[in-house]
Design an enzyme around this catalytic site. Sequence first.
Site, PDB file in Angstrom:
ATOM      1  N   LYS A 106      81.198  71.059  84.270  1.00  0.00           N
ATOM      2  CA  LYS A 106      79.880  71.294  83.671  1.00  0.00           C
ATOM      3  C   LYS A 106      79.160  72.435  84.387  1.00  0.00           C
ATOM      4  O   LYS A 106      78.447  73.221  83.752  1.00  0.00           O
ATOM      5  CB  LYS A 106      79.050  70.009  83.699  1.00  0.00           C
ATOM      6  CG  LYS A 106      79.641  68.883  82.839  1.00  0.00           C
ATOM      7  CD  LYS A 106      79.754  69.291  81.370  1.00  0.00           C
ATOM      8  CE  LYS A 106      80.087  68.115  80.464  1.00  0.00           C
ATOM      9  NZ  LYS A 106      80.190  68.509  79.048  1.00  0.00           N
TER      10      LYS A 106
ATOM     11  N   SER B 263      75.631  69.283  81.402  1.00  0.00           N
ATOM     12  CA  SER B 263      75.086  68.032  81.949  1.00  0.00           C
ATOM     13  C   SER B 263      74.235  68.380  83.158  1.00  0.00           C
ATOM     14  O   SER B 263      74.510  69.385  83.847  1.00  0.00           O
ATOM     15  CB  SER B 263      76.235  67.112  82.389  1.00  0.00           C
ATOM     16  OG  SER B 263      75.718  66.030  83.139  1.00  0.00           O
TER      17      SER B 263
ATOM     18  N   TYR C  15      84.350  66.025  86.998  1.00  0.00           N
ATOM     19  CA  TYR C  15      83.689  66.256  85.700  1.00  0.00           C
ATOM     20  C   TYR C  15      82.547  67.264  85.873  1.00  0.00           C
ATOM     21  O   TYR C  15      82.380  68.197  85.079  1.00  0.00           O
ATOM     22  CB  TYR C  15      83.182  64.905  85.196  1.00  0.00           C
ATOM     23  CG  TYR C  15      82.166  64.917  84.084  1.00  0.00           C
ATOM     24  CD1 TYR C  15      82.549  65.054  82.758  1.00  0.00           C
ATOM     25  CD2 TYR C  15      80.803  64.746  84.365  1.00  0.00           C
ATOM     26  CE1 TYR C  15      81.604  65.024  81.731  1.00  0.00           C
ATOM     27  CE2 TYR C  15      79.862  64.715  83.355  1.00  0.00           C
ATOM     28  CZ  TYR C  15      80.263  64.859  82.041  1.00  0.00           C
ATOM     29  OH  TYR C  15      79.322  64.824  81.038  1.00  0.00           O
TER      30      TYR C  15
HETATM   31  N1  LIG Z   1      75.944  60.488  77.329  1.00  0.00           N
HETATM   32  C1  LIG Z   1      75.450  61.067  78.409  1.00  0.00           C
HETATM   33  O1  LIG Z   1      74.750  60.443  79.220  1.00  0.00           O
HETATM   34  C2  LIG Z   1      75.733  62.527  78.675  1.00  0.00           C
HETATM   35  C3  LIG Z   1      75.024  63.144  79.724  1.00  0.00           C
HETATM   36  C4  LIG Z   1      75.247  64.480  79.974  1.00  0.00           C
HETATM   37  C5  LIG Z   1      76.133  65.191  79.198  1.00  0.00           C
HETATM   38  N2  LIG Z   1      76.816  64.559  78.190  1.00  0.00           N
HETATM   39  C6  LIG Z   1      77.736  65.385  77.405  1.00  0.00           C
HETATM   40  O2  LIG Z   1      77.442  65.211  76.019  1.00  0.00           O
HETATM   41  C7  LIG Z   1      78.629  65.452  75.266  1.00  0.00           C
HETATM   42  C8  LIG Z   1      78.846  64.325  74.278  1.00  0.00           C
HETATM   43  O3  LIG Z   1      78.983  63.118  74.982  1.00  0.00           O
HETATM   44  P1  LIG Z   1      78.612  61.707  74.344  1.00  0.00           P
HETATM   45  O4  LIG Z   1      77.905  60.949  75.399  1.00  0.00           O
HETATM   46  O5  LIG Z   1      77.996  61.892  73.018  1.00  0.00           O
HETATM   47  O6  LIG Z   1      80.089  61.064  74.170  1.00  0.00           O
HETATM   48  P2  LIG Z   1      80.688  60.009  73.103  1.00  0.00           P
HETATM   49  O7  LIG Z   1      79.617  59.201  72.480  1.00  0.00           O
HETATM   50  O8  LIG Z   1      81.781  59.316  73.846  1.00  0.00           O
HETATM   51  O9  LIG Z   1      81.323  60.947  71.996  1.00  0.00           O
HETATM   52  C9  LIG Z   1      82.341  61.823  72.345  1.00  0.00           C
HETATM   53  C10 LIG Z   1      82.817  62.557  71.110  1.00  0.00           C
HETATM   54  O10 LIG Z   1      83.800  63.510  71.520  1.00  0.00           O
HETATM   55  C11 LIG Z   1      85.036  63.229  70.868  1.00  0.00           C
HETATM   56  N3  LIG Z   1      86.092  63.584  71.794  1.00  0.00           N
HETATM   57  C12 LIG Z   1      86.422  62.980  72.959  1.00  0.00           C
HETATM   58  N4  LIG Z   1      87.458  63.616  73.527  1.00  0.00           N
HETATM   59  C13 LIG Z   1      87.770  64.647  72.707  1.00  0.00           C
HETATM   60  C14 LIG Z   1      88.750  65.658  72.731  1.00  0.00           C
HETATM   61  N5  LIG Z   1      89.636  65.753  73.725  1.00  0.00           N
HETATM   62  N6  LIG Z   1      88.773  66.559  71.721  1.00  0.00           N
HETATM   63  C15 LIG Z   1      87.912  66.469  70.690  1.00  0.00           C
HETATM   64  N7  LIG Z   1      86.962  65.542  70.613  1.00  0.00           N
HETATM   65  C16 LIG Z   1      86.907  64.629  71.607  1.00  0.00           C
HETATM   66  C17 LIG Z   1      84.967  61.759  70.468  1.00  0.00           C
HETATM   67  O11 LIG Z   1      85.757  61.443  69.328  1.00  0.00           O
HETATM   68  P3  LIG Z   1      87.358  61.146  69.442  1.00  0.00           P
HETATM   69  O12 LIG Z   1      87.523  60.163  70.559  1.00  0.00           O
HETATM   70  O13 LIG Z   1      87.746  60.614  68.096  1.00  0.00           O
HETATM   71  O14 LIG Z   1      87.999  62.472  69.725  1.00  0.00           O
HETATM   72  C18 LIG Z   1      83.494  61.662  70.091  1.00  0.00           C
HETATM   73  O15 LIG Z   1      83.263  62.223  68.820  1.00  0.00           O
HETATM   74  C19 LIG Z   1      79.752  65.648  76.271  1.00  0.00           C
HETATM   75  O16 LIG Z   1      79.933  67.026  76.498  1.00  0.00           O
HETATM   76  C20 LIG Z   1      79.198  65.000  77.536  1.00  0.00           C
HETATM   77  O17 LIG Z   1      79.777  65.541  78.694  1.00  0.00           O
HETATM   78  C21 LIG Z   1      76.629  63.247  77.908  1.00  0.00           C
END
Ligand SMILES: NC(=O)c1ccc[n+]([C@@H]2O[C@H](COP(=O)([O-])OP(=O)(O)OC[C@H]3O[C@@H](n4cnc5c(N)ncnc54)[C@H](OP(=O)(O)O)[C@@H]3O)[C@@H](O)[C@H]2O)c1
Length: 248
Positions: free
Chosen positions: A158, A141, A154
């Site tokens: 990262k 991130s 968090y």
């Molecule tokens: N969205 C943003 O703005 C943003 C920005 C920077 C970085 N990121 C990074 O991008 C990545 C994906 O985030 P996202 O925004 O796509 O999140 P999301 O839409 O909430 O999806 C999260 C996914 O991870 C799974 N998950 C959550 N906890 C888990 C665990 N303990 N073990 C296995 N699977 C788990 C969830 O499914 P289940 O709940 O069924 O397990 C879901 O498939 C993360 O690493 C996040 O830190 C996101």
Amino acid sequence: MEISLKGRVALVTGASKGIGFAIAKTMAESGAKVMLSSRKEDQLRAAAANINGDTEVFAANAGDLDAASKCVDATLERFGAVDILVNNAATNPYFGKTLGVDESRFAKTFDVNLKGPLFWSQIVYERWMNEHPGVIMNIASVGGMRAEIGLGVYNLTKAALIHMTRQLASELGPSRVVGIAPGLVKTDFAAVLVDNFGETLAARLPTKRLGEPQDIANLAVFLASDAASWITGETYVIDGGAGVAGSA
Ligand SMILES: NC(=O)c1ccc[n+]([C@@H]2O[C@H](COP(=O)([O-])OP(=O)(O)OC[C@H]3O[C@@H](n4cnc5c(N)ncnc54)[C@H](OP(=O)(O)O)[C@@H]3O)[C@@H](O)[C@H]2O)c1
């Protein structure tokens, strides 16, 4: 230049929705066979049904090393390889000042966001990439590169993941280890930020919009492909220009 993952096998954690789903889908559309993993099997099955390609699902908590081991074995059994590992799953159970965190939420954040990527990489490397060089991809991130209000713990995970990407790249060559550092992307994970500040933030960006999961997936497919075969150890910021936007 051809960007193709034909003949490759990818394992994506956190693949049932958001960025992980977009990566799994785009990798499958680019020719890879894809194992989708996250905690809830029903959601994984629903996600896989929306992907046109050769996919399988395996429910595993990214912080559970026994489950990681079983998921990697299931991938090897089903597809015969793990050429691409995408460490995408992450959690953020605590919002607040860094020194205000309690031990249990600190441990949970580090278990899923840092211990998970390290040991999933270890397992995949020992069982496959050591003999068959591949690509490990860590979804970090922009918060791992700068201080942000409320996200200190968090972001510690990262920042460490960005360094782990460098360190493992130096140790695992010719396998490549790469990172992606997204800015704000419209997913459930970021819903509170998007709902409260999305419009204002988007207006300040040079690109005038927030990120979509597909934006991240496009970069992920490029970095996993042979078109990126001289790239390793680096983490790429993809933030719509947030990092260069001037403040009003
Ligand atoms: N969205 C943003 O703005 C943003 C920005 C920077 C970085 N990121 C990074 O991008 C990545 C994906 O985030 P996202 O925004 O796509 O999140 P999301 O839409 O909430 O999806 C999260 C996914 O991870 C799974 N998950 C959550 N906890 C888990 C665990 N303990 N073990 C296995 N699977 C788990 C969830 O499914 P289940 O709940 O069924 O397990 C879901 O498939 C993360 O690493 C996040 O830190 C996101």
